[in-house]
Design an enzyme around this catalytic site. Sequence first.
Site, PDB file in Angstrom:
ATOM      1  N   ALA A  31      39.674  40.984  37.858  1.00  0.00           N
ATOM      2  CA  ALA A  31      39.553  42.242  37.118  1.00  0.00           C
ATOM      3  C   ALA A  31      38.201  42.243  36.400  1.00  0.00           C
ATOM      4  O   ALA A  31      37.526  41.208  36.340  1.00  0.00           O
ATOM      5  CB  ALA A  31      40.690  42.378  36.115  1.00  0.00           C
ATOM      6  N   LYS A  32      37.794  43.367  35.893  1.00  0.00           N
ATOM      7  CA  LYS A  32      36.565  43.439  35.086  1.00  0.00           C
ATOM      8  C   LYS A  32      36.569  44.755  34.332  1.00  0.00           C
ATOM      9  O   LYS A  32      37.219  45.724  34.748  1.00  0.00           O
ATOM     10  CB  LYS A  32      35.334  43.381  35.999  1.00  0.00           C
ATOM     11  CG  LYS A  32      34.078  42.913  35.294  1.00  0.00           C
ATOM     12  CD  LYS A  32      33.958  41.407  35.300  1.00  0.00           C
ATOM     13  CE  LYS A  32      32.688  40.928  34.631  1.00  0.00           C
ATOM     14  NZ  LYS A  32      32.476  39.482  34.858  1.00  0.00           N
ATOM     15  N   GLY A  33      35.832  44.782  33.218  1.00  0.00           N
ATOM     16  CA  GLY A  33      35.737  46.003  32.447  1.00  0.00           C
ATOM     17  C   GLY A  33      34.303  46.247  32.033  1.00  0.00           C
ATOM     18  O   GLY A  33      33.448  45.369  32.152  1.00  0.00           O
TER      19      GLY A  33
END
Length: 423
Positions: free
Chosen positions: A112-114
């Site tokens: 995941a990443k933001g």
Amino acid sequence: MSELSYVSGERHSAWSTYLAQVERVLPLLGELSRWADTLRHPRRALIVDIPLEMDDGSVRHFEGYRVQHNLSRGPGKGGVRFHPDVTLEEVMALSAWMTIKCAALNLPFGGAKGGVRVDPAALSRKELERLTRRYTSEIGVFIGPQQDIPAPDVGTNAQIMAWMMDTWSMNVGAPSTGVVTGKPVHLGGSLGRVKATGRGVYVTGCRTAQALGIDVAQSRVAVQGFGNVGSVSAELFHQHGARVVAVQDQFSTLYHPDGIDIPALLNWQQQHGRISGFPGADNVADEVFWSLEYEILIPAALEGQITAERAAGLSCKLVLEGANGPTLPEADDVLQQRGIVVVPDVIANAGGVTVSYFEWVQDFSSFFWSEEEINNRLDTIMQSALDTVWNKSQALGVTLRTAAYALACERILLARKDRGLYP
Ligand code: NAD
């Protein structure tokens, strides 16, 4: 290249780079390649609007993202980037690289990443806190210790993780330290986390240098990016006798053929906020960085920095990818033809997520380990991952990147296959 309607298809975008890397590994996956499309489709992507009241009373809106690329092997894991150039497509690529990295290291996480499209240096501390809290609240439905666990990346740090942890805890009504990693140590953070990524770059770099017959203590090193990853990598190589001859940050490039005094440069940066003006080295033009004489290159800034043209001019023998996605696929080919070995990002910079995993485990058990235990476990995991990938690359006659992707994709797609499709 991509089938997704919301992707630009721009040739040198981070997402295009990721897709090209996956394409190269498909012939090695046998029957599992039936499931390969899952790697080309992020599982979920959330775009949020962050309205922020500025200190002067005006209101500005910022765009934020959280992407969960693949959750077949466990909860999502990946950092949060605050940078003015962040886009959904970049965050997608970064989340996909997390899927590959966690699988290559055999950590029980998906990817995941933001990100938030903002220049954090242009905000006051209070504005930054409000922005972080609103962003966390907006992605709150997505994240959680069992669902998706953010961490620091470019432009974010332990303080921002503390605000994220506090906001999420307030919203669920109970303290939840395990919702983010990279927190301050007194708030459930792990000893050794701050230096973990740079330490992993150093450990995997030494192991590869040994296999290639390069004496690290006699070698010259160049580092692009002097933030968390670059400065710790430079410090460790310097401490172990290497000469760090070139350092580049966003604003300038420093060079000294006899080696730069890295502790002095760290002090300078702490006082002045940047490396320019440091009296112990010459300022050179930024592009010169790529054609200087050194044996080891550590790109530790942003994506897409090693182009085919720059790769053709490099004089080094070894590239250690501290940054995520610093090498374009065409440049990979040039480096391979020229016999320059690349330790790919998904191995070289995995020290950070490995100690984040330790932090998450410690938070769950509320039992904390000593720094020595953490560093020893980190070194063992990093060396073993590097050895496995090295042996696979020798056996298959492919680059370390393709070998790491083959190993990771086998693990991800096997999990996909055995879980089956729902419904
Ligand atoms: P950071 O914000 O601490 O430092 C970034 C550095 O890069 C700064 O010195 C900045 O001046 C420099 N930089 C930015 N743009 C540049 C440019 N165009 N040319 C030269 N230098 C430039 O960030 P970080 O945490 O050290 O992350 C660096 C890279 O490592 C990113 O790709 C990140 O995704 C990756 N990474 C970080 C971690 C971590 O634990 N922090 C873990 C894995 C991978």
